[in-house]
Design an enzyme around this catalytic site. Structure first.
Site, PDB file in Angstrom:
ATOM      1  N   CYS A   1       0.832  -1.199   0.000  1.00 52.44           N
ATOM      2  CA  CYS A   1       0.000   0.000   0.000  1.00 52.44           C
ATOM      3  C   CYS A   1       0.874   1.260   0.000  1.00 52.44           C
ATOM      4  O   CYS A   1       1.991   1.239   0.506  1.00 52.44           O
ATOM      5  CB  CYS A   1      -0.894   0.098   1.220  1.00 52.44           C
ATOM      6  SG  CYS A   1      -1.898  -1.337   1.536  1.00 52.44           S
TER       7      CYS A   1
ATOM      8  N   ARG B   1       3.332   0.031  -5.219  1.00 44.65           N
ATOM      9  CA  ARG B   1       3.191  -0.571  -3.894  1.00 44.65           C
ATOM     10  C   ARG B   1       1.890  -1.340  -3.744  1.00 44.65           C
ATOM     11  O   ARG B   1       1.671  -2.011  -2.727  1.00 44.65           O
ATOM     12  CB  ARG B   1       3.263   0.509  -2.821  1.00 44.65           C
ATOM     13  CG  ARG B   1       4.524   1.322  -2.852  1.00 44.65           C
ATOM     14  CD  ARG B   1       4.496   2.383  -1.795  1.00 44.65           C
ATOM     15  NE  ARG B   1       4.510   1.789  -0.476  1.00 44.65           N
ATOM     16  CZ  ARG B   1       5.601   1.444   0.177  1.00 44.65           C
ATOM     17  NH1 ARG B   1       6.782   1.640  -0.370  1.00 44.65           N
ATOM     18  NH2 ARG B   1       5.534   0.918   1.369  1.00 44.65           N
TER      19      ARG B   1
ATOM     20  N   TRP C   1      -2.923  -2.645  -1.472  1.00 43.97           N
ATOM     21  CA  TRP C   1      -2.609  -4.035  -1.799  1.00 43.97           C
ATOM     22  C   TRP C   1      -3.237  -4.836  -0.677  1.00 43.97           C
ATOM     23  O   TRP C   1      -2.819  -4.750   0.479  1.00 43.97           O
ATOM     24  CB  TRP C   1      -1.101  -4.253  -1.845  1.00 43.97           C
ATOM     25  CG  TRP C   1      -0.720  -5.620  -2.293  1.00 43.97           C
ATOM     26  CD1 TRP C   1      -0.672  -6.084  -3.572  1.00 43.97           C
ATOM     27  CD2 TRP C   1      -0.306  -6.711  -1.461  1.00 43.97           C
ATOM     28  NE1 TRP C   1      -0.264  -7.398  -3.593  1.00 43.97           N
ATOM     29  CE2 TRP C   1      -0.038  -7.799  -2.310  1.00 43.97           C
ATOM     30  CE3 TRP C   1      -0.150  -6.883  -0.090  1.00 43.97           C
ATOM     31  CZ2 TRP C   1       0.387  -9.047  -1.827  1.00 43.97           C
ATOM     32  CZ3 TRP C   1       0.272  -8.108   0.393  1.00 43.97           C
ATOM     33  CH2 TRP C   1       0.538  -9.177  -0.480  1.00 43.97           C
TER      34      TRP C   1
ATOM     35  N   ASN D   1      -0.633   1.687   5.971  1.00 46.65           N
ATOM     36  CA  ASN D   1       0.161   0.689   5.257  1.00 46.65           C
ATOM     37  C   ASN D   1       0.734  -0.243   6.308  1.00 46.65           C
ATOM     38  O   ASN D   1       1.403   0.219   7.232  1.00 46.65           O
ATOM     39  CB  ASN D   1       1.275   1.411   4.480  1.00 46.65           C
ATOM     40  CG  ASN D   1       2.361   0.468   4.014  1.00 46.65           C
ATOM     41  OD1 ASN D   1       2.092  -0.696   3.726  1.00 46.65           O
ATOM     42  ND2 ASN D   1       3.582   0.967   3.932  1.00 46.65           N
ATOM     43  N   GLY D   2       0.461  -1.545   6.192  1.00 44.54           N
ATOM     44  CA  GLY D   2       0.994  -2.482   7.174  1.00 44.54           C
ATOM     45  C   GLY D   2      -0.073  -3.453   7.630  1.00 44.54           C
ATOM     46  O   GLY D   2      -1.119  -3.589   6.992  1.00 44.54           O
TER      47      GLY D   2
ATOM     48  N   GLU E   1      15.207 -17.284 -12.320  1.00 40.08           N
ATOM     49  CA  GLU E   1      14.840 -15.887 -12.547  1.00 40.08           C
ATOM     50  C   GLU E   1      14.008 -15.762 -13.838  1.00 40.08           C
ATOM     51  O   GLU E   1      13.014 -15.038 -13.873  1.00 40.08           O
ATOM     52  CB  GLU E   1      16.111 -15.027 -12.586  1.00 40.08           C
ATOM     53  CG  GLU E   1      15.906 -13.554 -12.853  1.00 40.08           C
ATOM     54  CD  GLU E   1      14.967 -12.864 -11.876  1.00 40.08           C
ATOM     55  OE1 GLU E   1      14.600 -13.427 -10.838  1.00 40.08           O
ATOM     56  OE2 GLU E   1      14.570 -11.731 -12.199  1.00 40.08           O
TER      57      GLU E   1
ATOM     58  N   LYS F   1      10.165 -14.418 -13.981  1.00 40.83           N
ATOM     59  CA  LYS F   1       9.736 -13.314 -14.842  1.00 40.83           C
ATOM     60  C   LYS F   1       8.532 -13.746 -15.676  1.00 40.83           C
ATOM     61  O   LYS F   1       7.551 -13.030 -15.769  1.00 40.83           O
ATOM     62  CB  LYS F   1      10.854 -12.857 -15.796  1.00 40.83           C
ATOM     63  CG  LYS F   1      12.027 -12.121 -15.183  1.00 40.83           C
ATOM     64  CD  LYS F   1      11.718 -10.759 -14.632  1.00 40.83           C
ATOM     65  CE  LYS F   1      11.280 -10.818 -13.203  1.00 40.83           C
ATOM     66  NZ  LYS F   1      12.241 -10.619 -12.157  1.00 40.83           N
TER      67      LYS F   1
ATOM     68  N   GLU G   1       5.299 -14.246 -13.479  1.00 36.83           N
ATOM     69  CA  GLU G   1       4.670 -13.084 -12.855  1.00 36.83           C
ATOM     70  C   GLU G   1       4.041 -12.112 -13.851  1.00 36.83           C
ATOM     71  O   GLU G   1       3.051 -11.475 -13.529  1.00 36.83           O
ATOM     72  CB  GLU G   1       5.587 -12.371 -11.865  1.00 36.83           C
ATOM     73  CG  GLU G   1       6.797 -11.717 -12.431  1.00 36.83           C
ATOM     74  CD  GLU G   1       7.714 -11.144 -11.348  1.00 36.83           C
ATOM     75  OE1 GLU G   1       7.241 -10.778 -10.267  1.00 36.83           O
ATOM     76  OE2 GLU G   1       8.924 -11.045 -11.619  1.00 36.83           O
TER      77      GLU G   1
ATOM     78  N   HIS H   1      14.584 -37.038 -12.831  1.00 41.40           N
ATOM     79  CA  HIS H   1      14.114 -37.502 -11.523  1.00 41.40           C
ATOM     80  C   HIS H   1      12.661 -37.103 -11.278  1.00 41.40           C
ATOM     81  O   HIS H   1      12.215 -37.103 -10.131  1.00 41.40           O
ATOM     82  CB  HIS H   1      15.028 -36.953 -10.422  1.00 41.40           C
ATOM     83  CG  HIS H   1      16.446 -37.405 -10.570  1.00 41.40           C
ATOM     84  ND1 HIS H   1      16.819 -38.721 -10.386  1.00 41.40           N
ATOM     85  CD2 HIS H   1      17.568 -36.750 -10.949  1.00 41.40           C
ATOM     86  CE1 HIS H   1      18.110 -38.846 -10.615  1.00 41.40           C
ATOM     87  NE2 HIS H   1      18.594 -37.658 -10.971  1.00 41.40           N
TER      88      HIS H   1
ATOM     89  N   LYS I   1       5.155  -3.969  -5.862  1.00 39.59           N
ATOM     90  CA  LYS I   1       6.599  -3.830  -6.035  1.00 39.59           C
ATOM     91  C   LYS I   1       7.348  -3.981  -4.714  1.00 39.59           C
ATOM     92  O   LYS I   1       8.374  -4.630  -4.643  1.00 39.59           O
ATOM     93  CB  LYS I   1       6.878  -2.456  -6.646  1.00 39.59           C
ATOM     94  CG  LYS I   1       8.341  -2.186  -6.899  1.00 39.59           C
ATOM     95  CD  LYS I   1       8.801  -2.892  -8.139  1.00 39.59           C
ATOM     96  CE  LYS I   1      10.284  -2.774  -8.352  1.00 39.59           C
ATOM     97  NZ  LYS I   1      10.788  -3.874  -9.174  1.00 39.59           N
TER      98      LYS I   1
HETATM   99  C1  F6R Z   1      10.186 -10.297  -8.892  1.00 34.92           C
HETATM  100  C2  F6R Z   1      10.370  -9.334  -7.829  1.00 34.92           C
HETATM  101  C3  F6R Z   1      10.262  -9.813  -6.432  1.00 34.92           C
HETATM  102  C4  F6R Z   1      11.277  -9.085  -5.549  1.00 34.92           C
HETATM  103  C5  F6R Z   1      11.072  -9.464  -4.079  1.00 34.92           C
HETATM  104  C6  F6R Z   1      12.125  -8.845  -3.183  1.00 34.92           C
HETATM  105  O1  F6R Z   1      10.325  -9.718 -10.145  1.00 34.92           O
HETATM  106  O2  F6R Z   1      10.575  -8.194  -8.071  1.00 34.92           O
HETATM  107  O3  F6R Z   1      10.420 -11.192  -6.343  1.00 34.92           O
HETATM  108  O4  F6R Z   1      12.560  -9.417  -5.974  1.00 34.92           O
HETATM  109  O5  F6R Z   1       9.806  -9.063  -3.665  1.00 34.92           O
HETATM  110  O6  F6R Z   1      12.109  -7.456  -3.275  1.00 34.92           O
HETATM  111  P1  F6R Z   1      13.359  -6.581  -2.839  1.00 34.92           P
HETATM  112  O7  F6R Z   1      14.464  -6.885  -3.762  1.00 34.92           O
HETATM  113  O8  F6R Z   1      12.875  -5.176  -2.933  1.00 34.92           O
HETATM  114  O9  F6R Z   1      13.684  -6.986  -1.418  1.00 34.92           O
END
Ligand code: F6R
Length: 608
Positions: free
Chosen positions: A2, A27, A75, A100-101, A482, A486, A489, A505, A603
């Protein structure tokens, strides 16, 4: 997670609040709302389900304006995304709150308030805060005292802002475990979850500390610490460029950020290498002293940052430094045995990820020699609370799917690797080689970026697929993880990564013509082994999507040569990440998903 924004001014604050919300959407973006004090001194609230643009339509269709207001983009944690659960939450017309929280004791407080006659219109934990404050205002408290007394009853993490027509000319804010900044203007002041929300109106910021309560007025700000003493907090000037949050000519922030990688990799190297040498002074004395004592490295992070840590483990163990890597949400809750001489490294783009922060805070008495964070946000909690930091310089990353933060984290970890290797007798020719490999990276990434059109064509092969497998070996296993993260998500295609040798396996049972298999094929000692694993896939009808830097001929379906003759083993995981980012991006374009703000995500994950 949020986002919160608020303003008190001599002008209409609604445009400031709406712009701030749009900048905070990274956020959370399930629903949004705003409350402003209108000309009659009453709080007028607008809320809508969905993104800030929906709220903006509502606001634009009204003729309300106001000189004080608080706003929120959500969020969902407690209560589904719905208008009734959007913030501001109000207790009648008495007080409005944005939060927020997570309030952990909300159900106990809800029962108590219900018994006192308060009725609830949402399922949020935030409404509890609004009623608690209203109860204190009712018994004659000023808004500031109502916030202080309410905060004392809350358990959990929060940043919150409150406004009340009964104590008109102020916004009162407090934080405990969630970020909150105050922006300072000329006869106008602001609050927000982060500085980017307020860049169009100010460059001067105060970062509140846990337990602080602040009264934000038009003509000034008063801050009190958790002990109730008035305190002065340093005013910091932000150097962030306002344009860093614009999309420029790109269709999406994610694409812009993928293309920014050559530049931000150079930035991350700037002043840290020179003439084939690592400039260790750029780390600072304290970091150097910690590295001198390091015998073991414990890396803790989440998501993409965790993948960066996993790549680093391969690098560190190659130079003889034992390394463990763990996701923060697990690490923070388990009993850990800390080997002697262990350095705790946290990795985070935002520096506000709740689990990573909790792991750092919980490490106080675990016996590490110190804590080092690799982070992208200088003002973040992680940076402030770690013993030493190594900053990536990726700039603001807005796309929810992390791209440039990951590659710059790997660059930072590679620099730390060189520093640690020096302490284990790294020969100067070897150091020069490692440094030159880093130096070559921006150009190599440029070359890979030119393959965009070809990768876009490859992406067509995923348009009707439900699942995908990503394979890799060695340091390319986390690169595969990774790539899979990507893809899942932003395109919502279910994607899993496996070490290629693990296929037989179990996962091989999934492979048929409807299963695309993606693999980065670096020219390394495991190449032959990976090729055999891919033959196993091909023999079962699996369609291959491969990236390599030399011609491999195994009757391939979709093969893209990175057209680089000189990819170096050490930095190859960084180079090979880029085509996987582009692949995920173009698949998502075909799928017409919300690329920068994929469903259910945010994010900055500032809640557990
Ligand atoms: C995926 C992504 C998340 C962040 C994770 C950690 O694309 O962005 O998996 O990597 O939420 O976030 P940070 O790096 O801000 O601690």
């Amino acid at each position: 997670m949020c986002g919160i924004v608020g303003a008190i001014a001599e002008r209409n604050v609604l445009p400031i609040l709406m712009e701030g919300l749009q900048r905070l959407e990274y956020r959370g973006y399930d629903s949004a709302g705003v409350a402003v004090r209108d000309v009659d001194g009453e709080l007028k609230r607008f809320r809508s389900l969905g993104k800030v643009t929906e709220l903006k339509k509502l606001v634009d269709s009204s003729d309300i304006s106001g000189d004080l207001g608080i706003a929120h983009t959500r969020w969902a944690t407690h209560g589904v995304p719905a208008e009734r659960n959007a913030h501001p939450q109000m207790s009648g017309v008495r007080v409005a709150v944005v939060h927020n929280g997570i309030i952990e004791n909300h159900s106990e407080l809800r029962d108590r308030l219900t018994a006192l006659g308060y009725s609830f219109t949402s399922e949020t934990d935030t409404e509890v805060i609004a009623h608690l404050m209203a109860d204190k205002l009712e018994s004659g408290r000023a808004l500031f005292d109502a916030v202080v007394e309410t905060a004392a009853e809350l358990k959990g993490a929060y940043a919150l802002a409150a406004a009340s027509p009964e104590d008109g000319d102020r916004i009162v804010v407090t934080r405990e475990g969630s970020p909150l900044v105050i922006g300072l203007g000329e006869r106008e002041n602001f609050i927000a979850s982060d500085v980017t929300a307020l860049l169009p109106v100010t460059r001067k910021f105060i970062f509140l500390e846990d337990g602080d309560v602040a009264e934000v007025r038009r003509d000034g700000v008063s801050i009190y610490n958790s002990g109730g003493e008035e305190v002065r907090r340093e005013i910091k000037e932000s150097t962030l460029s306002n344009s860093s949050v614009d999309k420029g000519p790109y269709a999406h922030y994610m694409l812009k950020e993928i293309f920014e990688q050559p530049g931000v990799i150079s930035e991350t190297l700037e002043g840290r290498i020179h003439n084939g040498r690592l400039l260790e002074a750029s780390f600072g004395h304290e970091t150097a002293a910690l590295l001198d004592k390091t015998r073991h490295v414990q890396i803790v992070a989440c998501g993409t940052s965790y993948h960066a840590g996993m790549v680093a483990r391969y690098w560190l163990e190659e130079i003889g430094i034992p390394c463990s890597v763990e996701v923060a949400s697990e690490y923070r809750y388990r009993k850990v045995v800390v080997p002697e001489g262990s350095l705790l490294i946290t990795i985070s783009q935002s520096g506000e990820t709740a689990d990573t922060l909790a792991a750092l805070r919980g490490s106080q008495d675990q016996g590490h020699i110190g804590t080092l964070c690799v982070c992208n946000v200088p003002e973040s909690s992680l940076v402030r609370e770690s013993d030493v930091c190594f900053m990536t310089r990726a700039g603001t990353e807005i796309g929810v799917a992390s791209t440039k933060a990951f590659t710059t984290q790997l660059v930072a970890l590679r620099l730390l690797l060189i520093a640690l290797a020096r302490r284990r007798g790294l020969a100067s020719e070897q150091e020069e080689k490692m440094v030159n490999e880093l130096h070559a990276l921006p150009r190599q990434v440029e070359v890979v970026l030119q393959l965009g059109d070809k990768i876009e064509k490859m992406a067509q092969g995923f348009s009707d697929k439900q699942n995908a497998l990503f394979l890799g070996r060695g340091a390319f296993y986390p690169v595969a993880m990774e790539g899979a993260l990507k893809l899942k998500e932003i395109s919502y295609i279910h994607a899993e990564a496996y070490p290629a040798g693990e296929l037989k396996h179990g996962p091989l049972a999934l492979v048929d013509a409807s299963m695309p298999v993606v693999c980065a094929l670096p020219d390394d000692p495991l190449l032959e082994k990976v090729l055999s694993n891919l033959q196993e896939v091909r023999a079962r009808g699996g369609e291959l999507f491969l990236f390599s830097d030399h011609k491999v001929n195994i009757g391939l379906d979709h093969y893209q040569n990175l057209t680089l003759s000189d990819i170096y083993p050490g930095t190859a995981p960084i180079v090979y990440t880029v085509p996987l980012q582009l692949l995920a991006y173009y698949v998502a374009v075909i799928k017409e998903t919300d690329i920068d703000q994929p469903r259910n995500l945010a994010k900055s994950v500032t809640v557990e």
